[in-house]
Design a protein around this motif. Sequence first.
Motif, short mmCIF file in Angstrom:
data_model
loop_
_atom_site.label_atom_id
_atom_site.label_comp_id
_atom_site.label_asym_id
_atom_site.label_seq_id
_atom_site.Cartn_x
_atom_site.Cartn_y
_atom_site.Cartn_z
N VAL A 76 2.49 4.49 2.19
CA VAL A 76 3.12 3.23 2.60
C VAL A 76 2.22 2.46 3.57
O VAL A 76 2.00 1.25 3.42
CB VAL A 76 4.52 3.48 3.23
CG1 VAL A 76 5.08 2.23 3.88
CG2 VAL A 76 5.48 4.02 2.18
N LYS A 77 1.67 3.15 4.56
CA LYS A 77 0.78 2.49 5.52
C LYS A 77 -0.50 2.02 4.82
O LYS A 77 -1.03 0.95 5.13
CB LYS A 77 0.45 3.40 6.69
CG LYS A 77 -0.33 2.67 7.77
CD LYS A 77 -0.35 3.41 9.07
CE LYS A 77 -1.07 2.59 10.13
NZ LYS A 77 -1.23 3.32 11.37
N LEU A 78 -1.00 2.82 3.88
CA LEU A 78 -2.20 2.43 3.14
C LEU A 78 -1.95 1.18 2.31
O LEU A 78 -2.82 0.31 2.20
CB LEU A 78 -2.68 3.58 2.25
CG LEU A 78 -3.16 4.83 3.00
CD1 LEU A 78 -3.49 5.94 2.02
CD2 LEU A 78 -4.34 4.51 3.91
N ARG A 79 -0.77 1.07 1.71
CA ARG A 79 -0.43 -0.14 0.94
C ARG A 79 -0.40 -1.36 1.85
O ARG A 79 -0.93 -2.42 1.52
CB ARG A 79 0.90 0.04 0.22
CG ARG A 79 1.24 -1.15 -0.70
CD ARG A 79 2.45 -0.93 -1.58
NE ARG A 79 3.60 -0.41 -0.88
CZ ARG A 79 4.06 0.84 -0.95
NH1 ARG A 79 3.45 1.73 -1.70
NH2 ARG A 79 5.12 1.22 -0.28
N GLU A 80 0.18 -1.20 3.04
CA GLU A 80 0.20 -2.28 4.04
C GLU A 80 -1.22 -2.72 4.40
O GLU A 80 -1.51 -3.91 4.46
CB GLU A 80 0.86 -1.76 5.33
CG GLU A 80 2.17 -2.34 5.70
CD GLU A 80 2.65 -1.70 6.99
OE1 GLU A 80 2.25 -2.20 8.08
OE2 GLU A 80 3.39 -0.70 6.91
N PHE A 81 -2.08 -1.74 4.66
CA PHE A 81 -3.48 -2.00 5.01
C PHE A 81 -4.18 -2.74 3.88
O PHE A 81 -4.85 -3.75 4.09
CB PHE A 81 -4.15 -0.65 5.29
CG PHE A 81 -5.56 -0.68 5.82
CD1 PHE A 81 -6.03 -1.69 6.64
CD2 PHE A 81 -6.42 0.37 5.52
CE1 PHE A 81 -7.33 -1.68 7.14
CE2 PHE A 81 -7.72 0.40 6.01
CZ PHE A 81 -8.18 -0.63 6.82
N ARG A 82 -3.98 -2.24 2.67
CA ARG A 82 -4.63 -2.85 1.50
C ARG A 82 -4.19 -4.30 1.33
O ARG A 82 -5.00 -5.19 1.09
CB ARG A 82 -4.30 -2.03 0.26
CG ARG A 82 -5.14 -2.42 -0.94
CD ARG A 82 -4.97 -1.37 -2.03
NE ARG A 82 -6.03 -1.51 -2.99
CZ ARG A 82 -5.82 -1.76 -4.27
NH1 ARG A 82 -4.61 -1.90 -4.74
NH2 ARG A 82 -6.84 -1.86 -5.10
N GLU A 83 -2.89 -4.53 1.44
CA GLU A 83 -2.36 -5.89 1.27
C GLU A 83 -2.79 -6.80 2.41
O GLU A 83 -3.18 -7.94 2.19
CB GLU A 83 -0.85 -5.84 1.13
CG GLU A 83 -0.40 -5.22 -0.18
CD GLU A 83 1.10 -4.97 -0.27
OE1 GLU A 83 1.83 -5.27 0.71
OE2 GLU A 83 1.53 -4.44 -1.31
N ARG A 84 -2.71 -6.30 3.63
CA ARG A 84 -3.03 -7.13 4.80
C ARG A 84 -4.47 -7.63 4.76
O ARG A 84 -4.75 -8.78 5.09
CB ARG A 84 -2.81 -6.33 6.08
CG ARG A 84 -3.02 -7.15 7.36
CD ARG A 84 -3.12 -6.31 8.59
NE ARG A 84 -4.46 -5.75 8.71
CZ ARG A 84 -4.91 -5.08 9.77
NH1 ARG A 84 -4.11 -4.86 10.79
NH2 ARG A 84 -6.13 -4.61 9.79
N ASP A 85 -5.40 -6.76 4.32
CA ASP A 85 -6.81 -7.10 4.38
C ASP A 85 -7.43 -7.37 3.00
O ASP A 85 -8.64 -7.51 2.90
CB ASP A 85 -7.58 -6.00 5.10
CG ASP A 85 -7.20 -5.97 6.58
OD1 ASP A 85 -7.47 -6.96 7.28
OD2 ASP A 85 -6.61 -4.97 7.01
#
Length: 155
Positions: A76-85
């Motif tokens: 979930v955090k990795l998806r956030e990171f991927r989307e954010r950047d």
Amino acid sequence: MTTLHPGDIAPDFTLADQDGQTVSLHDLRGRQVIVYFYPAAMTPGCTTQACDFRDSLSSLEAAGFTVLGVSRDTPVKLREFRERDGLTFSLLADEDHAVHDAYGAWGEKMNYGKRIEGVRRSTFVIDPEGRIVHAQYNVKATGHVARLRRMLSID
């Protein structure tokens, strides 16, 4: 602590990516792979390094490389990171740091003058047969991808 060297067989792994899909190193045989280990998604140094890989991805892929980032973060955090950047390569979750251990990317390190145990920012270049070509430990986030590209003779 394990340390890998050129010529060693890269430890195989299967990890969940940012979307919960499994990614296995074995399935990438026949391709060149760059696996990099970083401490934590969305932190300044890790963001710099990930964005550098993102910005270099087209030239790395043109040279035949697949890039995989590995951290102890949840999918979930990795998806956030991927989307954010706007990251365009797979980020893999190694929550129990077993893969970090296998690659020697987890262990004692110096942090602001103190010895601690944690992620050793590391990068591995793996050939199509699954052997380590380059093993880099304790790399600096800033400028690392540029140095890696020069080492691999990628413009």
